[in-house]
Scaffold this motif. Structure first.
Motif, mmCIF file in Angstrom:
data_model
loop_
_atom_site.group_PDB
_atom_site.id
_atom_site.type_symbol
_atom_site.label_atom_id
_atom_site.label_comp_id
_atom_site.label_asym_id
_atom_site.label_seq_id
_atom_site.Cartn_x
_atom_site.Cartn_y
_atom_site.Cartn_z
ATOM 1 N N ASP A 2 0.698 -1.474 -0.080
ATOM 2 C CA ASP A 2 -0.048 0.153 0.076
ATOM 3 C C ASP A 2 0.934 1.424 0.111
ATOM 4 O OD1 ASP A 2 -2.299 -1.565 0.050
ATOM 5 O OD2 ASP A 2 -3.035 -0.973 2.027
ATOM 6 N N LEU A 3 1.894 1.327 0.867
ATOM 7 C CA LEU A 3 2.691 2.369 0.763
ATOM 8 C C LEU A 3 3.614 2.541 -0.680
ATOM 9 C CD1 LEU A 3 4.558 2.489 4.415
ATOM 10 C CD2 LEU A 3 3.451 4.215 3.065
ATOM 11 N N VAL A 4 3.774 1.457 -1.146
ATOM 12 C CA VAL A 4 4.644 1.575 -2.378
ATOM 13 C C VAL A 4 3.515 2.059 -3.333
ATOM 14 C CG1 VAL A 4 5.476 0.255 -4.531
ATOM 15 C CG2 VAL A 4 6.284 -0.309 -2.059
ATOM 16 N N GLU A 5 2.254 1.719 -3.479
ATOM 17 C CA GLU A 5 1.318 2.262 -4.336
ATOM 18 C C GLU A 5 0.996 3.844 -4.224
ATOM 19 O OE1 GLU A 5 -3.423 1.800 -5.241
ATOM 20 O OE2 GLU A 5 -2.651 0.725 -3.547
ATOM 21 N N GLU A 6 1.136 4.265 -3.049
ATOM 22 C CA GLU A 6 1.019 5.692 -2.635
ATOM 23 C C GLU A 6 2.011 6.299 -2.775
ATOM 24 O OE1 GLU A 6 -1.413 8.503 -0.578
ATOM 25 O OE2 GLU A 6 -1.830 6.354 -0.717
ATOM 26 N N TYR A 7 3.235 6.058 -2.952
ATOM 27 C CA TYR A 7 4.380 6.669 -3.409
ATOM 28 C C TYR A 7 4.361 6.490 -4.917
ATOM 29 C CZ TYR A 7 6.861 7.750 0.750
ATOM 30 O OH TYR A 7 7.424 8.436 2.068
ATOM 31 N N GLY A 8 4.149 5.590 -5.605
ATOM 32 C CA GLY A 8 3.823 5.572 -7.157
ATOM 33 C C GLY A 8 2.986 6.646 -7.616
ATOM 34 N N ARG A 9 1.902 6.610 -7.143
ATOM 35 C CA ARG A 9 1.028 7.541 -7.411
ATOM 36 C C ARG A 9 1.465 9.184 -7.114
ATOM 37 N NH1 ARG A 9 -2.548 6.713 -3.572
ATOM 38 N NH2 ARG A 9 -3.562 4.925 -4.874
ATOM 39 N N HIS A 10 2.209 9.417 -5.964
ATOM 40 C CA HIS A 10 2.621 10.894 -5.594
ATOM 41 C C HIS A 10 3.692 11.164 -6.177
ATOM 42 C CE1 HIS A 10 -1.105 11.555 -3.594
ATOM 43 N NE2 HIS A 10 -0.918 10.775 -2.618
ATOM 44 N N THR A 11 4.710 10.364 -6.493
ATOM 45 C CA THR A 11 5.974 10.525 -7.181
ATOM 46 C C THR A 11 5.676 11.138 -8.636
ATOM 47 O OG1 THR A 11 7.247 9.342 -5.757
ATOM 48 C CG2 THR A 11 8.220 9.878 -7.642
ATOM 49 N N GLY A 12 4.463 10.411 -9.193
ATOM 50 C CA GLY A 12 4.056 10.855 -10.504
ATOM 51 C C GLY A 12 3.791 12.356 -10.548
ATOM 52 N N HIS A 13 2.952 12.669 -9.487
ATOM 53 C CA HIS A 13 2.470 14.154 -9.370
ATOM 54 C C HIS A 13 3.909 14.940 -8.921
ATOM 55 C CE1 HIS A 13 -1.175 12.126 -7.496
ATOM 56 N NE2 HIS A 13 -1.488 12.408 -8.908
ATOM 57 N N ALA A 14 4.542 14.628 -8.148
ATOM 58 C CA ALA A 14 5.914 15.409 -7.807
ATOM 59 C C ALA A 14 6.439 15.508 -9.289
ATOM 60 C CB ALA A 14 6.650 14.611 -6.912
ATOM 61 N N ASP A 15 6.712 14.420 -10.003
ATOM 62 C CA ASP A 15 7.420 14.848 -11.371
ATOM 63 C C ASP A 15 6.820 16.121 -12.113
ATOM 64 O OD1 ASP A 15 9.235 12.598 -11.386
ATOM 65 O OD2 ASP A 15 7.755 11.380 -12.393
ATOM 66 N N LEU A 16 5.438 15.978 -12.303
ATOM 67 C CA LEU A 16 4.864 17.103 -12.989
ATOM 68 C C LEU A 16 5.106 18.465 -12.504
ATOM 69 C CD1 LEU A 16 1.697 15.173 -13.979
ATOM 70 C CD2 LEU A 16 3.571 15.605 -15.364
ATOM 71 N N VAL A 17 4.846 18.438 -10.836
ATOM 72 C CA VAL A 17 5.027 19.733 -10.303
ATOM 73 C C VAL A 17 6.552 20.363 -10.468
ATOM 74 C CG1 VAL A 17 4.853 21.018 -8.255
ATOM 75 C CG2 VAL A 17 3.078 19.386 -8.980
ATOM 76 N N ARG A 18 7.352 19.441 -10.213
ATOM 77 C CA ARG A 18 8.720 19.791 -10.102
ATOM 78 C C ARG A 18 9.278 20.292 -11.610
ATOM 79 N NH1 ARG A 18 12.961 20.157 -6.225
ATOM 80 N NH2 ARG A 18 14.768 21.192 -7.259
ATOM 81 N N GLU A 19 8.710 19.577 -12.396
ATOM 82 C CA GLU A 19 9.144 20.067 -13.709
ATOM 83 C C GLU A 19 8.869 21.406 -14.150
ATOM 84 O OE1 GLU A 19 9.400 18.370 -18.474
ATOM 85 O OE2 GLU A 19 7.969 17.364 -16.968
ATOM 86 N N ALA A 20 7.436 21.627 -13.545
ATOM 87 C CA ALA A 20 6.806 22.994 -14.006
ATOM 88 C C ALA A 20 7.669 24.319 -13.203
ATOM 89 C CB ALA A 20 5.323 23.106 -13.573
ATOM 90 N N ILE A 21 8.050 23.606 -12.018
ATOM 91 C CA ILE A 21 8.985 24.698 -11.026
ATOM 92 C C ILE A 21 10.362 25.131 -11.673
ATOM 93 C CG2 ILE A 21 10.050 25.055 -8.734
ATOM 94 C CD1 ILE A 21 7.793 23.273 -7.479
#
Length: 193
Positions: free
Chosen positions: A148-167
């Motif tokens: 469950d933790l691996v899944e949570e990180y998979g989802r949010h690391t993808g979100h972080a990819d998009l946000v950080r690239e925009a920054i």
């Protein structure tokens, strides 16, 4: 060959691969959120309410909830031990925290979760029953909790990819080989290798 600390084993057992995958996700997420000021941590894409600061605090909540309530029914670490201080609160309150507070909270709760999950594994293995099972009305293993933790990180690391690239344009699947990681993590390395 010396591998970076986030690299899962090349030929390990099930537990080493499972915990190694989780640590790789933790390191990758942390690298995506690393080194930002308050303004950058609060930045949101026009189509989302997510910020890297909110994700840091939310994943800190996930770490403590999984390693306490869900694991053995114990009380979560502060500040998530207060009524109303759940996942929504983590996202909403993050802009009130300094970068140092957000990084410190996340880094510290990852360390505590690592220790607790490693101790649970050492005591009874991946098949051990967790407190989640009592709430769900059927047996839930430590293996499922970690997944469950691996899944949570998979989802949010993808979100972080998009946000950080925009920054600032930071992209990449893994941290660079020379990225040192959070100081607290270097002092206390992974338990399972």
């Amino acid at each position: 060959m010396d591998h970076p600390p986030w690299e899962p084993p090349l030929d390990g057992d099930e537990a080493q691969h499972l915990f190694g995958a989780l640590d790789r996700m933790r390191y990758t997420f942390r690298w995506k959120a690393d080194g930002l000021d308050a303004e950058a941590l609060a930045f949101r894409l026009p189509t989302s309410e997510l910020s890297l600061g909110g994700l840091l605090k939310h994943l800190a909540a996930c770490e403590t909830f999984k390693a306490t309530w869900d694991l053995d029914g114990s009380r979560p670490d502060a500040p998530f031990d207060e009524p109303g201080h759940g996942h929504d609160w983590a996202f909403e309150s993050a802009p009130q925290n300094s970068p140092e507070e957000l990084y410190g909270l996340y880094d510290g709760l990852v360390l505590r979760a690592r220790e607790r999950l490693a101790a649970a594994y050492a005591a009874d293995g991946l098949g051990s029953a967790t407190e989640m099972g009592r709430r769900w009305g059927e047996r839930v293993s430590l293996r499922r909790l970690v997944m469950d933790l691996v899944e949570e990180y998979g989802r949010h690391t993808g979100h972080a990819d998009l946000v950080r690239e925009a920054i600032d344009g930071r992209v990449g699947e893994d941290p660079p080989q020379d990225w040192p990681g959070p100081p607290a993590w270097r002092e206390r390395p992974r338990t399972l290798r």
